[in-house]
Design a protein around this motif. Structure first.
Motif, short mmCIF file in Angstrom:
data_model
loop_
_atom_site.label_atom_id
_atom_site.label_comp_id
_atom_site.label_asym_id
_atom_site.label_seq_id
_atom_site.Cartn_x
_atom_site.Cartn_y
_atom_site.Cartn_z
N ILE A 115 1.07 -1.41 -0.03
CA ILE A 115 0.29 -0.10 0.10
C ILE A 115 0.92 1.36 0.11
O ILE A 115 1.59 1.58 0.92
N GLU A 116 0.30 2.54 -1.00
CA GLU A 116 1.13 3.54 -0.85
C GLU A 116 0.35 4.06 -0.20
O GLU A 116 -0.20 4.44 0.29
N ARG A 117 1.18 5.26 0.13
CA ARG A 117 0.71 6.12 1.77
C ARG A 117 0.32 7.23 1.42
O ARG A 117 1.20 7.34 -0.03
#
Length: 95
Positions: free
Chosen positions: A88-90
């Protein structure tokens, strides 16, 4: 803080509550107006405690609906945190 695997709330019902009440699953299901099969699935950790069941347990005098749901949420969250998840990309912070 490390959270250890919390028990399924159905396990608590099966191991602690039902023996204390001295009742069989069929009798508990009848009194709660709940399917014996579904109650059995919950007691064996194969189905979650629903909000409806939590309210029925509270009305039967077995703790509070919020407690049953918080135990279910803790169990579900621990399970999700320990399953493989996609990377997951912040999101960047919004000003």
């Amino acid at each position: 803080m490390i959270m250890h695997n919390p028990p399924h709330p159905g396990e608590i019902l099966r191991e602690d509550v039902l023996p204390e009440l001295g009742l069989k699953i069929a009798e508990v299901a009848r009194r709660l107006h709940y399917s014996r099969e579904m109650l059995s699935r919950i007691l064996n950790g194969r189905a979650p405690v629903s909000p409806d069941l939590a309210v029925r347990l509270e009305r039967a005098g077995i703790s509070t609906a919020r407690l049953w749901l918080s135990m279910q949420t803790a169990y579900d969250l621990w399970q999700a945190e320990h399953r493989e998840q996609p990377p997951i990309e912040r999101f960047s912070e919004v000003a």
